[in-house]
Design an enzyme around this catalytic site. Structure first.
Site: not given
Ligand code: NDP
Ligand code: MG
Ligand code: MG
Length: 331
Positions: A28, A108, A134, A195
């Site tokens: 990122q 996040h 990213g 996830e």
């Protein structure tokens, strides 16, 4: 439904007289830093001296400082380091240099939502979280497009927290695609749940169970790999492009009939019950606490041993062999 914003709703000029420190230059970090710089924002990258990212950031034309110095000169600090060390870096190297009116940012919500970082009351705390890796945030920006991103406000001292979030999101290109407003709680809990239950934990165990079932029944591992692992991408690509119906339009009637009759035998009450338990561990902080304990004690309880054991599974050996036959996959 979530409210959406676009570039027309964002005032990038809000960042014109601000210095933005991007802490970390990984997936990122590199995308945010380069996109913001090309959007006319004054960007500094904060890194640990001697880290391999330092030379990369410098060679891409960015000003690099150590983390405390970057935090000192910046008005806005975006934390883009691994989540498990982010709180220590913030508490020790950034927090002492945050002054009244500064803005603390995350991609996040983990560290803020689970109270690993307790920010001082006189700063804004916001999130801009691109819904893509990213390299896509960077490559889409370079072709004049963007990756949809979430924004969230945790603390609004200035009264302008949302405007800062929108301006930053626009600066990384998200306003071209759409910016969706959410909360730290929703972003953190849904990200972790997705996830664990579906994307990483769920999918890999599903594929592995299918592979093992065929191999144990005497089928060739190569056949099992193709049918239960390799072809997953073909199906997922169709879903990403046009949803379940698009996928079902493309597969054979045989496959579609099997889909409807077998799916619910695989994902039944037991799986849904486990999903609820996983969600509950995320909501009450059990997962966050286990994760931080595992990482602060050298990842010795489960992480490294499981990684090693998984890497030795037969399916990895078969997969490597089969991928070497697919020219388009060769790097
Ligand atoms: P990466 O692991 O890709 O990058 C981490 C960066 O932090 C590296 O440049 C690393 O430098 C640097 N770093 C490591 N330790 C330190 C330190 N002590 N001091 C300063 N810098 C350090 O992280 P991601 O980009 O994946 O994740 C960053 C954040 O973005 C996380 O909060 C994550 O949840 C979030 N996020 C990530 C997404 C993704 O696609 N990866 C998507 C959306 C959000 P070096 O390795 O050179 O030491
Ligand atoms: Mg995540
Ligand atoms: Mg088939």
């Amino acid at each position: 439904m979530i409210k959406k914003y676009y570039d027309k709703d964002c005032n990038l000029d809000l960042l014109k007289d601000k210095k933005v420190a991007i802490i970390g230059y990984g997936s990122q970090g590199h995308a945010h830093a380069l996109n913001l710089k090309e959007s006319g924002v004054n960007v500094i990258v904060g890194l640990k001296e001697g880290s391999k990212s330092v030379e990369i950031a410098k060679s891409q034309g960015l000003t690099v400082m150590n983390v405390p110095d970057a935090a000192k000169v910046a008005d806005i600090v975006m934390m883009l380091v691994p989540d498990e060390i982010s709180a220590d870096i913030y508490n020790e190297q950034v927090a002492p240099h945050m002054k009244k009116g500064d803005v603390l940012m995350y991609a996040h919500g983990f560290n803020i939502y689970y109270n690993l970082v307790i920010p001082s009351e006189d700063i804004d705390v916001i999130m801009v979280a691109p819904k893509g890796p990213g390299h896509t945030v960077r490559s889409q920006y370079q072709i004049g497009q963007g990756v949809p991103s979430l924004i969230a406000i945790y603390q609004d001292k200035s009264g302008k927290a949302k405007d800062y979030a929108l301006a930053y999101a626009s600066g990384i290109g998200a306003g071209r695609a759409g910016i969706l407003e959410t909360t730290f709680r929703q972003e953190t809990e849904t990200d972790l749940f997705g996830e664990q239950a579906v994307l990483c934990g769920g999918v890999t165990e599903l594929m592995k169970a299918g592979f093992e079932t065929l191999v144990e029944a005497g089928y060739e591992p190569e056949m099992a790999y193709f049918e239960c692992i390799h072809e997953m991408k073909l199906i997922v690509d169709l879903i990403v492009e046009g949803g379940f119906s698009n996928m079902r339009n493309s597969i054979s009637n045989t496959a579609e009939y099997g889909d409807y009759t077998a799916g619910k035998r695989i994902i039944g009450d037991q799986t849904r019950k486990a999903m609820k338990e996983i969600l509950s561990d995320i909501q009450d902080g059990t997962f966050a606490s286990n994760f931080m304990t595992e990482f602060s004690s050298g990842r010795k309880t489960r992480f490294l041993s499981t990684r090693r054991k998984e890497a030795e599974h037969k399916l990895e050996e078969v997969g490597k062999e089969l991928r070497s036959m697919m020219n388009w996959l060769k790097k």
